[in-house]
Design a protein around this motif. Structure first.
Motif, PDB file in Angstrom:
ATOM      1  N   LEU A   1       0.816  -1.209   0.000  1.00 32.30           N
ATOM      2  CA  LEU A   1       0.000   0.000   0.000  1.00 32.30           C
ATOM      3  C   LEU A   1       0.854   1.265   0.000  1.00 32.30           C
ATOM      4  N   ASP A   2       0.535   2.193  -0.892  1.00 28.56           N
ATOM      5  CA  ASP A   2       1.201   3.494  -0.864  1.00 28.56           C
ATOM      6  C   ASP A   2       0.375   4.531  -0.102  1.00 28.56           C
ATOM      7  N   GLU A   3      -0.797   4.141   0.380  1.00 25.06           N
ATOM      8  CA  GLU A   3      -1.577   4.936   1.318  1.00 25.06           C
ATOM      9  C   GLU A   3      -2.470   3.979   2.104  1.00 25.06           C
ATOM     10  N   SER A   4      -2.867   4.391   3.279  1.00 24.34           N
ATOM     11  CA  SER A   4      -3.676   3.520   4.130  1.00 24.34           C
ATOM     12  C   SER A   4      -5.068   3.333   3.538  1.00 24.34           C
ATOM     13  N   ILE A   5      -5.685   2.201   3.888  1.00 22.51           N
ATOM     14  CA  ILE A   5      -7.062   1.933   3.488  1.00 22.51           C
ATOM     15  C   ILE A   5      -7.846   1.493   4.726  1.00 22.51           C
TER      16      ILE A   5
END
Length: 280
Positions: free
Chosen positions: A134-138
Motif C-alpha cells: 500500500l502506498d496509502e492507508s485503506i
C-alpha cells in the motif's frame, strides 16, 4: 434577412476567390460553393456556420472558414509535391499498425476469456509478496457527520464504538448532515480526505494510532469509526489487490492469446499455399 445574409455570404466567397484563388468557377457539383483542386466546399456547410448570425458576423465567419479551408488544401497539395520516402514509409507503417491494433482489440473482446479464477488470484498474491504494498492507508468503517450543536453526540460515540448499527442509523436519520457505512468496502486516505477536513499527514498519523477519528470545524463534527484498516507500507489485503492481479493475468493472457493467433494464421497460410517459399 435570411436572403440578405445568404447574398452577403456568397458575395464574400466570390470576392475571396477572385482575389486569392482561381479555383472558383461554375461547376456541375450540386450544392458546391467553392472548388479547389478537385475538393469542394458546400453551401450547406457555410449555411450551417452562419445560422442565427447577423450579416456582418456571417461575412466574417464565411471569410475566415473559406480562407482556412483553402489554405489547408493548398498546403497539403504543396506538401504532397515534395514527397519524402521515409515519411511515406512511416505513414504506411502507422496505417498498418492501426489496422492490426483494431483487429487485435476485436479478437480480444470477442474471443479471449475474461474471467480470472480465485485460485489464480491466490497463487499470484502468494508468489509476489513484495508486489502488492500500500502506498496509502485503506480503511473500512462508519462515518457520521453532525452539526456541532447536535444532541446526544456522546451516545453516538458509544454506539459507534460498539457498532450498534440500528441506533447509529436511527440517530443519523434524525440528526446527521451525512452518514456513510462502508464496512464492506475499502476507502483510501485520499477518499477519506474528501470527506473529513484533515490533511494527508494528519490522517495517516491518526490512523496509525486510533480506530476513532473525530474532527470538528466551525459548523460540523466528523466521526469516523474504523472497523478494519491496513496502513501505508503494509501488504494489501488480497481482496484489495485483486483488481491489480486480474490486470496482470489478463495482460499476460492477451499477449499469449495474440501470439497464438498470429501463429495460427501463419500456419494456415502455409497449409493453403498463401505463403510461398522459393528455392534459390
Amino acid at each position: 434577412m435570411k436572403n440578405k445574409r445568404q447574398i452577403i455570404t456568397w458575395a464574400v466567397v466570390a470576392g475571396f476567390l477572385l482575389c486569392g484563388c482561381t479555383a472558383f468557377k461554375k461547376q456541375n457539383q450540386a450544392g458546391a460553393a467553392v472548388e479547389l483542386k478537385g475538393r469542394y466546399l458546400y453551401r450547406s456547410t457555410l449555411d450551417s456556420l452562419t445560422l442565427g448570425l447577423s450579416p456582418e458576423d456571417s461575412t466574417r465567419v464565411v471569410r475566415q472558414y473559406t480562407s482556412q479551408w483553402a489554405k489547408d488544401i493548398l498546403m497539403e497539395d504543396k506538401a504532397s509535391s515534395h514527397r519524402n520516402t521515409e515519411i511515406e514509409k512511416m505513414v504506411e507503417n502507422y496505417r498498418q499498425a492501426l489496422y492490426v491494433h483494431a483487429y487485435e482489440e476485436y479478437l480480444v473482446d470477442r474471443r479471449m476469456p475474461k474471467g480470472v479464477a480465485d485460485s489464480t488470484v491466490e497463487q499470484i498474491y502468494s508468489r509476489m509478496p513484495d508486489r502488492f504494498v500500500l502506498d496509502e492507508s485503506i480503511v473500512k468503517g462508519i462515518l457520521v457527520v453532525v452539526p456541532n450543536d447536535a444532541q446526544k453526540i456522546d451516545k453516538l460515540r458509544g454506539w459507534l464504538g460498539k457498532q450498534e448499527m440500528d441506533a447509529i442509523e436511527k440517530y443519523a436519520y434524525q440528526n446527521a448532515n451525512g452518514y456513510e457505512l462502508f464496512d464492506e468496502q475499502w476507502k483510501t486516505t485520499t477518499e477519506l480526505m474528501s470527506r473529513i477536513p484533515l490533511d494527508r499527514v494528519e490522517m495517516e498519523n491518526r490512523l496509525r494510532t486510533k480506530n476513532r477519528i473525530e474532527v470538528s470545524d466551525t459548523l460540523k463534527t466528523y466521526l469516523l469509526q474504523v472497523t478494519d484498516k491496513h496502513l501505508r507500507g503494509e501488504r494489501m489485503p488480497m481482496d484489495y489487490a485483486r483488481p491489480e492481479i486480474e490486470k496482470i493475468v489478463l495482460n499476460q493472457r492477451r499477449v499469449e492469446f495474440l501470439l497464438k493467433e498470429r501463429e495460427r494464421l501463419y500456419n494456415e497460410a502455409i497449409q493453403d499455399g498463401t505463403v510461398k517459399f522459393y528455392e534459390n
